[in-house]
Enzyme design. Sequence first.
Site, PDB file in Angstrom:
ATOM      1  N   ASP A   1     -10.337 -68.891  32.651  1.00 34.91           N
ATOM      2  CA  ASP A   1     -11.346 -67.855  32.426  1.00 34.91           C
ATOM      3  C   ASP A   1     -11.554 -67.654  30.928  1.00 34.91           C
ATOM      4  O   ASP A   1     -11.107 -66.664  30.339  1.00 34.91           O
ATOM      5  CB  ASP A   1     -10.889 -66.559  33.106  1.00 34.91           C
ATOM      6  CG  ASP A   1     -11.963 -65.479  33.097  1.00 34.91           C
ATOM      7  OD1 ASP A   1     -13.130 -65.820  32.849  1.00 34.91           O
ATOM      8  OD2 ASP A   1     -11.620 -64.308  33.355  1.00 34.91           O
TER       9      ASP A   1
ATOM     10  N   HIS B   1     -16.003 -65.321  33.037  1.00 38.03           N
ATOM     11  CA  HIS B   1     -16.701 -64.550  34.062  1.00 38.03           C
ATOM     12  C   HIS B   1     -17.697 -63.554  33.468  1.00 38.03           C
ATOM     13  O   HIS B   1     -18.470 -62.933  34.197  1.00 38.03           O
ATOM     14  CB  HIS B   1     -15.693 -63.825  34.975  1.00 38.03           C
ATOM     15  CG  HIS B   1     -15.034 -62.639  34.362  1.00 38.03           C
ATOM     16  ND1 HIS B   1     -13.747 -62.683  33.865  1.00 38.03           N
ATOM     17  CD2 HIS B   1     -15.466 -61.362  34.156  1.00 38.03           C
ATOM     18  CE1 HIS B   1     -13.424 -61.493  33.401  1.00 38.03           C
ATOM     19  NE2 HIS B   1     -14.440 -60.668  33.565  1.00 38.03           N
TER      20      HIS B   1
ATOM     21  N   SER C   1     -13.805 -56.372  30.226  1.00 40.32           N
ATOM     22  CA  SER C   1     -13.517 -57.784  30.419  1.00 40.32           C
ATOM     23  C   SER C   1     -13.943 -58.571  29.179  1.00 40.32           C
ATOM     24  O   SER C   1     -14.910 -58.231  28.499  1.00 40.32           O
ATOM     25  CB  SER C   1     -14.270 -58.315  31.631  1.00 40.32           C
ATOM     26  OG  SER C   1     -13.677 -57.893  32.825  1.00 40.32           O
TER      27      SER C   1
END
Length: 652
Positions: free
Chosen positions: A497, A450, A594
């Site tokens: 992911d 992502h 992230s």
Amino acid sequence: MGKKTALTILLLGALLITHPATGSTSEEQSSTKNIKFPKNQAQIPAPSTASAPMTPAPTIIIPAKPRTDQYLGPEECLDQKYTRLSCHRVFCPPWMRCMEGRCVCKLPYLCPKDGMTQVCGHDGRTYLSYCQAMAVSCRSKQPIMSHFGGVGCSKDSIKVQTSIDEDTGVVSIVLPIRGKLLVCGEEGGTGGSNWNMAAANVACNGNQWGAKEASSVLYKTITSPDADHCVSILCQGYESSLAECSFSDRTPLGPDDKVATATCYQKPKEGLACEFRCVNDKCVSLEQTCDGVDHCGDRSDEMCCTACRGNSAFLCKSGVCLSKEAVDDGMMDCLGGEDEMNRHITTPVGRSGSHGKTHVSRAPEFFSPKQEVKAARDLLEVKVHCGIPNTTVLEESDRGERRVGRQKRVVGGIPAQPTQIQWQVAIQEGNKIDCGGAYIGGCWVLTAAHCVRPKPEAYSIKFSLWEKRIAQGTTDIVPVKNVIIHHKYNANTYENDIALIEMKNLPFTTECLLKNPAVSAVCVPWSVQLFNPNHTCSISGWGRKKDGESSNVLLWANVSLIANCKRFYGSRYYDGMMCAGDLEGNVDSCQGDSGGPLVCQDSLGVSYLWGIVSWGEKCGQAKFPGVYTQVAHYFDWIRTHTGWAAVTKYNL
């Protein structure tokens, strides 16, 4: 407001960039911000309670004892049918490598040969190393090795031969020059014997089940013996013939010495009770499981253990029971290295690169295959440098930081030293840094899917960055060549992911990064069994507070691995995900960006990229731990793109 209350508020302050579901800046992430995933309503049908019709003469079946006890289990593990070839639990030997959880045969030329001892084969060929001969044997499924040494190796020369007497079970072996010898049994020879089930299984390799029993008899009870010396044999269990095992010096036999015997296993008649059924369909006693002895012949009786019986075995954290002889023998057998913890951490076991006389067993008359395996692992593993930071540059930066006296805590995280986390990278898009990543060696960085788009020209990778907006003396900036997003990534659910970033080569070279003492690669794990729940690991990144203000310096914090995360997130939790943090909500991955690394150390101090910061909900609140991409789950996908040399030491 008291200090304790203020500290609690700081700890709960979410650095929202870590959790796409609550603080994403991308269009894909914001579209899923408030999605609530329904619980799975599928129900498991209740078992039928209909009774079978009565028969006038029911068949009497002897019931088997329970499949597990306080040592063996659980059933979920046993159902996986793990054996010595299951590389999610044990190491592959050097002539094999781990693919999709199973050890598979290498091509012989992939074995190291420099400084190794040559091997004479039964086919008259000379092989450059024990590893190479075993690779040929592995692929052909036929015993190849005769003996060490290439001199006089031809099809007509005498080769090693082993046999078991049909009447007495006495094991004998014929060696070139030395002639026929018996195998030393219990208390036989000078310094004891290694005759055990592992060796007996190899001696009985003509059938798929190995031996039923490894025993010994007094030499004086043998009628007309045709040998007056014995040789002690040590086998690891993976060999296809006794010729591949380690021998000690010949020992003269006296009347009260014992010689080895083996009784080969025969499959019992149908209908008899089986306490424990091995993966190869052999039946053994429940008491023979989890004792460090390979009674099955495929090691399946030692692969799913909660404890080891008695004092003759050692339990690995992955649930495998080892023989005590494997502990502190200079070669890692447990995935996490706990069997070699007594050795010095800064020189990890299996990487010493020893050659020459150290290859010879304690008796110089014979070469030791086990030492050849150690040497082969040394030569393979030094090709990859990962998981151990450069302590010299770290110590220098530590001294510099102490001079300015900065020890301030930031939102529950601790400021890192400028060169402390040497695999941490920042992914820059334009002038923004919204995600982190981990350097895994070569030209490769791992991050969350992502975090990136398939547009490599938009990104650059910053190494050894400490202050988010200011480069330091050791900072390097590398352009991106390619972005590889997992082909099954789902932007709505964050399933799969994970993404690889390939960096551009420097001009006229195959390197992507100039040698930098402040940059080290983190190791990529190949097994999901390497670390267990409650293991303490670390996360790092440049986090954000609730008000959106970024941390100026790289932060890190410790978190614990959490089991059974599906209980918190239900149908939102998929295979390939894992949880870490604190069930009370005191520590969470909201402290890092992230795509950043969750890193765990094994017992020898080697660091592995265990997780990638992915998503979460209600950051910093009880019973909502951070969710990470489990890197080991994607090992085969990673190595397909990077090649073997960039991903792990132990499977080259």
